[in-house]
Design an enzyme around this catalytic site. Structure first.
Site, short mmCIF file in Angstrom:
data_model
loop_
_atom_site.label_atom_id
_atom_site.label_comp_id
_atom_site.label_asym_id
_atom_site.label_seq_id
_atom_site.Cartn_x
_atom_site.Cartn_y
_atom_site.Cartn_z
N HIS A 285 0.88 -1.18 0.00
CA HIS A 285 0.00 0.00 0.00
C HIS A 285 0.92 1.23 0.00
CE1 HIS A 285 -2.80 2.93 1.84
NE2 HIS A 285 -3.79 2.10 1.55
N ASP B 1 3.12 -4.59 7.98
CA ASP B 1 1.90 -3.81 7.83
C ASP B 1 0.74 -4.78 8.00
OD1 ASP B 1 -0.37 -2.52 6.99
OD2 ASP B 1 0.44 -1.86 5.06
N GLN C 272 -4.46 -5.17 6.96
CA GLN C 272 -5.43 -6.11 6.39
C GLN C 272 -5.46 -7.45 7.13
OE1 GLN C 272 -7.65 -5.36 4.11
NE2 GLN C 272 -6.83 -3.34 3.68
N LYS D 95 -10.43 -0.90 10.52
CA LYS D 95 -10.57 -2.07 9.66
C LYS D 95 -10.84 -3.32 10.48
CE LYS D 95 -7.27 -0.38 6.17
NZ LYS D 95 -8.09 0.34 5.20
N CYS E 248 -4.77 2.64 -3.51
CA CYS E 248 -3.53 3.15 -2.92
C CYS E 248 -2.39 2.17 -3.14
CB CYS E 248 -3.69 3.46 -1.44
SG CYS E 248 -4.88 4.77 -1.16
#
Lengths: 417, 162
Positions: A131, A207, A210, A233, A375
């Site tokens: 991202h 990261d 997600q 999220k 993104c």
């Protein structure tokens, strides 16, 4: 708890009752929310926790001695403990930093750890499926310090091509990768990446924006050094995210933003920074949001991450099979086939209908999907598309949602025939 | 799906499927300007030849949704051969048609509703097919991308002509 009494599996019908927004209609149709990769919905428990905080306990944290100030502080610090437990952090009170979102968490690492540990020619390894939040902070650091960026390529199935991993890591100081692609749904082998990064003498930043909402993420089991993720999220509110890192790493870092709350002492010509995590939390933090995040974590724990994953994996299989069966070659789904290394994120191309037009037609079916580059422009260039329509799953989605998506895609096909 | 058919009118779909004036003119002598819609990734490359105060040729390249692509195609057909004054006037009329919704919203926010300038849609010819877009505010940017790129191209070209 929203479980089937017979099987112990997730009962979606019960789960859906926990999410007030799912009761809405749009264009006279019940809403079909398939945009959880952008932002999830919130269960009533999260909304109630935040409302109750404001109604009964609100005060600024860490300062007052009156009863509600202490309650607010306890709620805020309690959320830190909840989050730490959720990700297996050994010492939440020192290692869990509340940020604005995952983006700010990664920027924090680039600006503090990066700025003090990296210089001209030092190598940071990223991947082509990142991202922008895990590319641009490093590009900015490269501009100011001259660090070198290397990228792990993405193969034709949408997985990381790891054949050149050791060569890429040779001499690197940091590997910064996503645990799950927000475009392809690919779940990366973080444990393996951590092992190889450490063998090469590099740290690893993950990261988890997600992955944390959808699969069990345990920082100890994975043996990682930094983890960034966002509350909104994972059934929590907007405005708060998390950076986790090891206490011994955080202790050596300079502050990020300056202001109240992050100091031990201030004089006219110097200041003494507080210990982590306060060192990185300048100003009044998002207190209600932390309370909401704590409630979201408890909701996820009570439901069970294994059950959530099993539900989303089964629904992912159904989605991919149904798309193939009913739309055939008209519909291309980017990313790996359904399986253990794939989450419920489906970037779609439907014939030559542009993603924006697909999303417009789907909106008439009250189906919420996201058109665009998500993104991740470098990845989109690699895939050879300017935009995709992305449908993404949450624990509250069911087969009916997928069926309406397919109905909408078929209508787009008719309209643009 | 009445709303959708208002958005995706036959003229729009026709220009989307068979875009007019597709391609790039050699630049120079043509003026070349790129336009982007960062929200959805639409990209447009507009090349323009001005001869004797007229748009003597125009070509459009790039990728985007049906609304941005058809709007660009309709625009190229509408401005080709027109004088710069006529083109500027057309841009003004088209933009008023597209901004009706935004203008009304802004006025309501001020608490002082002002009737928007009436737009003579007849003067727009085929371009009037894009009228349905104003019901879909998110898509207005798609429709105006090529027009904003054209304005930029004219602004860059005109000092050179003077």
């Amino acid at each position: 708890m929203a479980l089937n009494e017979m099987t112990g599996a997730l009962d979606t019908e019960l789960v859906r009752k926990d999410f007030p927004l799912l009761a809405r209609s749009v264009h006279d149709r019940p809403i079909v929310y398939l945009d959880s990769a952008a932002s999830s919905l919130q269960p009533s428990a999260v909304l109630r926790a935040m409302e109750e905080y404001y109604e009964a306990h609100h005060a600024n944290v860490h300062r007052g001695v009156y009863a509600t100030a202490e309650e607010a502080t306890n709620l805020y610090e309690g959320a830190r403990v909840d989050v730490g437990r959720f990700i297996g952090a050994p010492d939440p009170g020192r290692e869990v930093i509340f940020t604005k979102n995952a983006t700010e968490a990664i920027n924090l690492v680039a600006r503090t750890w990066g700025a003090t540990n990296l210089g001209a020619g030092d190598v940071v390894v990223l991947s082509e499926m990142e991202h922008h939040a895990n590319i641009v902070p490093w590009l900015m650091l490269a501009e100011s310090t001259g660090i070198e960026l290397r990228y792990l390529p993405v193969d034709i199935d949408g997985r990381l091509d790891l054949t050149g991993l050791d060569a890429a890591l040779d001499g690197a100081k940091l590997l910064s990768v996503t645990a799950m692609s927000n475009v392809l749904g690919t779940i990366n082998p973080v444990g393996l990446l951590a092992e190889r990064a450490h063998a090469a003498g590099a740290l690893i930043l993950v990261d988890g924006a997600q992955s944390v909402p959808h699969v069990t993420v345990d920082v100890r089991a994975l043996d990682i050094d930094f983890l960034a993720f966002s509350a909104h999220k994972m059934l929590g509110p907007t405005g708060i995210g998390v950076l986790w890192s090891r206490a011994n790493i955080l202790e050596d870092l300079p502050p990020f933003l300056g202001g109240g709350g992050m100091i031990l002492d201030v004089r006219l010509d110097r200041f003494l920074a507080a210990e982590p995590p306060q060192r990185f939390e300048a100003g009044t933090p998002p207190i209600a949001e932390a309370v909401g995040l704590g409630a979201a974590v408890r909701y996820l724990e009570a439901t069970g991450m294994e059950r959530i994953r099993a539900h989303e994996l089964a629904l992912s299989r159904y989605t991919l099979e149904s798309l193939a069966e009913r739309l055939g070659e008209d519909c291309v789904v980017f990313g790996p086939p359904a399986g253990e290394d794939r989450g419920g994120v489906f970037s779609l191309a439907f014939r030559d209908v542009h993603a924006h037009d697909l999303a417009q037609v789907l909106d008439q079916f009250a189906v919420c999907v996201r058109p665009g580059h998500h993104c991740a422009k470098p990845l989109m260039r690699k895939l050879g598309v300017s935009a995709t329509a992305r449908a993404s799953l949450g624990l509250y989605n069911d087969r009916h949602d997928v069926d309406v998506l397919i109905e909408g895609l078929a209508e787009a096909g008719r309209l643009f025939a | 799906m009445a709303d959708l058919e208002d958005l995706y009118r036959e003229i729009i779909l026709d220009h989307y499927r068979s875009p007019r004036n597709r391609g790039e003119l050699p630049a120079p002598p043509a003026q070349r300007v790129e336009g982007f819609n960062p929200l959805c990734g639409d990209e447009i490359v507009l090349t323009l030849l001005i001869d004797d105060g007229r748009v003597s040729d125009i070509k459009i390249a790039g990728t985007g949704c049906s609304i941005s692509q058809s709007s660009a195609s309709l625009m190229s057909a509408a401005v080709k051969g027109k004088s710069l004054d006529e083109v500027r006037q057309l841009i003004g009329t088209f933009k008023s048609m597209m901004s009706i919704h935004e203008a009304t919203l802004a006025d309501e926010a001020d608490g002082a509703p002002v009737e928007p300038e009436p737009v003579d849609v007849r003067s727009l010819g085929e371009l009037a097919a894009l009228q349905g877009v104003v019901k879909f505010p998110v898509r207005i940017k798609c429709a105006t991308l090529s027009w904003n790129t054209l304005v930029q191209a004219l602004n860059e070209a005109e000092p050179q002509l003077a």
